[in-house]
Design an enzyme around this catalytic site. Sequence first.
Site, PDB file in Angstrom:
ATOM      1  N   SER A  11      -3.801  22.187  -8.044  1.00 45.17           N
ATOM      2  CA  SER A  11      -4.251  23.328  -8.845  1.00 45.17           C
ATOM      3  C   SER A  11      -4.441  22.863 -10.279  1.00 45.17           C
ATOM      4  O   SER A  11      -3.487  22.431 -10.927  1.00 45.17           O
ATOM      5  CB  SER A  11      -3.210  24.455  -8.784  1.00 45.17           C
ATOM      6  OG  SER A  11      -3.584  25.536  -9.620  1.00 45.17           O
ATOM      7  N   ALA A  12      -5.685  22.945 -10.759  1.00 47.05           N
ATOM      8  CA  ALA A  12      -6.027  22.326 -12.042  1.00 47.05           C
ATOM      9  C   ALA A  12      -6.566  23.354 -13.028  1.00 47.05           C
ATOM     10  O   ALA A  12      -7.719  23.783 -12.927  1.00 47.05           O
ATOM     11  CB  ALA A  12      -7.049  21.215 -11.822  1.00 47.05           C
ATOM     12  N   ASP A  13      -5.723  23.765 -13.987  1.00 43.86           N
ATOM     13  CA  ASP A  13      -6.123  24.628 -15.106  1.00 43.86           C
ATOM     14  C   ASP A  13      -6.820  23.729 -16.120  1.00 43.86           C
ATOM     15  O   ASP A  13      -6.174  23.045 -16.912  1.00 43.86           O
ATOM     16  CB  ASP A  13      -4.869  25.286 -15.686  1.00 43.86           C
ATOM     17  CG  ASP A  13      -5.113  25.992 -17.010  1.00 43.86           C
ATOM     18  OD1 ASP A  13      -6.284  26.077 -17.437  1.00 43.86           O
ATOM     19  OD2 ASP A  13      -4.126  26.444 -17.627  1.00 43.86           O
ATOM     20  N   ARG A  41       0.828  -1.201   0.000  1.00 42.42           N
ATOM     21  CA  ARG A  41       0.000   0.000   0.000  1.00 42.42           C
ATOM     22  C   ARG A  41       0.869   1.259   0.000  1.00 42.42           C
ATOM     23  O   ARG A  41       0.361   2.359   0.208  1.00 42.42           O
ATOM     24  CB  ARG A  41      -0.939  -0.008   1.209  1.00 42.42           C
ATOM     25  CG  ARG A  41      -1.954  -1.149   1.176  1.00 42.42           C
ATOM     26  CD  ARG A  41      -2.992  -0.997   2.287  1.00 42.42           C
ATOM     27  NE  ARG A  41      -2.404  -1.164   3.601  1.00 42.42           N
ATOM     28  CZ  ARG A  41      -2.334  -2.325   4.248  1.00 42.42           C
ATOM     29  NH1 ARG A  41      -2.780  -3.429   3.679  1.00 42.42           N
ATOM     30  NH2 ARG A  41      -1.812  -2.384   5.458  1.00 42.42           N
ATOM     31  N   ARG A  42       2.160   1.062  -0.210  1.00 47.02           N
ATOM     32  CA  ARG A  42       3.104   2.185  -0.206  1.00 47.02           C
ATOM     33  C   ARG A  42       3.666   2.472  -1.598  1.00 47.02           C
ATOM     34  O   ARG A  42       4.753   3.032  -1.738  1.00 47.02           O
ATOM     35  CB  ARG A  42       4.242   1.904   0.768  1.00 47.02           C
ATOM     36  CG  ARG A  42       3.751   1.697   2.200  1.00 47.02           C
ATOM     37  CD  ARG A  42       4.879   1.371   3.150  1.00 47.02           C
ATOM     38  NE  ARG A  42       4.375   1.174   4.511  1.00 47.02           N
ATOM     39  CZ  ARG A  42       5.155   0.888   5.555  1.00 47.02           C
ATOM     40  NH1 ARG A  42       6.466   0.747   5.383  1.00 47.02           N
ATOM     41  NH2 ARG A  42       4.630   0.729   6.763  1.00 47.02           N
ATOM     42  N   CYS A  72       1.977  21.867  -9.490  1.00 46.42           N
ATOM     43  CA  CYS A  72       0.512  21.890  -9.541  1.00 46.42           C
ATOM     44  C   CYS A  72      -0.047  20.482  -9.500  1.00 46.42           C
ATOM     45  O   CYS A  72      -1.096  20.232  -8.918  1.00 46.42           O
ATOM     46  CB  CYS A  72       0.032  22.577 -10.825  1.00 46.42           C
ATOM     47  SG  CYS A  72       0.565  24.297 -10.972  1.00 46.42           S
TER      48      CYS A  72
END
Length: 529
Positions: free
Chosen positions: A432-434, A390-391, A410
């Site tokens: 952060s999604a443009d 799970r890593r 981003c």
Amino acid sequence: MRNYLELLQDILDNGTHKSDRTGTGTLSVFGRQLRWDLSEGFPLITTKKMYTRGVIGELLWFIEGSTNARYLEEKWGVKFWREWADEDGELGPVYGQQLRNIKYNFWVKPKIRQQDPEELIHETEFDKKIEIDFTSGHSSFLGKTFDTESGKCTVIKELDTTQKKNRFVVKFHETGYEKVVDYGDVQSHKIADPFATTVFGVGRYGLYEEDEYTACLKDAWREMLRRCYYKKANQYKAYGAKGVHVCKEWLTFANFNSDVRKLTNWSVKAEYPCDYSLDKDIRYASNYYSKETCMWSSREEQSYNTSTNRPFLARDPLGEEHLFNSIGEAKTKHGLNLSAVHRCLNGELHVHHGWHKFNYINREGEVLRARIIDQLKELVAEIKHNPDSRRLAISLYNPHELDKMNLQPCHGNMIQFYVANNKLSCSMYQRSADMFLGVPVNIASYSLLTHIIAQQCNLDVGEFIWTGGDVHIYNNHIEQVKEQLTREPYPLPQLHIKCKPKSIDDYVYEDFEFIGYKHHPAIKAPVSV
């Protein structure tokens, strides 16, 4: 790609007007998720033309570990990063460096201990008292004592057997270990006691099962004992003669063999056995080998952590202060002359190539250590050797270096992989999604990375899941988005990787082909910097 178009419409309908770093302003929503089954098609936007050379080139640039925008533009013609680069094309420690070459320093108090001579006196679970038990058989071997390479042993029992050759139980005098052997072994005296201290007078093999890694680990174990206990070894003066030793448990190979498979970077050692070796200095600058002090590390990482290194500070020609683990690091990173740096540190020179104020650092009772982490290399090795972990995650958002980046990451803030039913899936979080310019490239880039890693690990592709935090449309992109929403999407193309390179570092642009990529015309929009 209708889910992508639906998200654009969601932002137009429900977005909040927000200010932003660039001063452009956005329509924004918070927390959205999209997903694609990569086996059904490659998620490349079809409602406008995508610059596929840019998608492939940028990803290969990340994989190379490069942070220079000029190099990206010259090699692949990709201009995405031009606006954020300095005059030399540098961007600071952005995506590529975080993916392939994270280096950080830390101070530790060394773990030092004196070796207790009693540690070299081995105890076993076997009774050392020799009691001859003639419980069966009438062989002339019964009760016979003879010498072997592991010491004296006595035949204490003949076993009932249906086999043609008789079998016997022998007991070693030194350790009390009992072993079943054949008739021929008794005749030849070629019987080994796994608990005898036959390796440099201190090490014994014990009981263990052989597998594909055993030979390699035996070499590592013997080398560890050799440098610590074999006085004729070249490295003994720097190890055993200075008090470096091995913990009692690791004097038995069986214990060592089990423990070192749980140490940091074991998967990378298993995948690249010649590139990684056992190290006790990096975490604790220790003088003894144990599961508490050791890890597997690369040669480069070990070069920063030798016991003779003396860290120092120096200011570059612009006045910025730098911390160096060693004089060699100053030469490697900045091309400084070893002799000149040494003279500056000793006060014989005051300036070298504009560098000045050279001073050794002394922190009483502590030493400077360094970690160098190749997240991508370690990830691929872990997927191959521990696919249920799970890593299986990496992060390109490094708080320690954000202030040095010309543009903070981003995307790739958390990238987690998942293996099930022989398929590799990827989930990527993007803070952060443009949505008009950036996200289509990001979706394609991480989908391509998933295909590459799956191929390297002999897996099929599963899903790519994209999660956005601040999901926005810039104010000067709104009309372009509305135009895009009038277009009917085409079926997704298929990705064809023409060959399988030896390693993830060997892919080139020509290896990739998008089959059946039908798209609408490009839509231009300004980049907010």
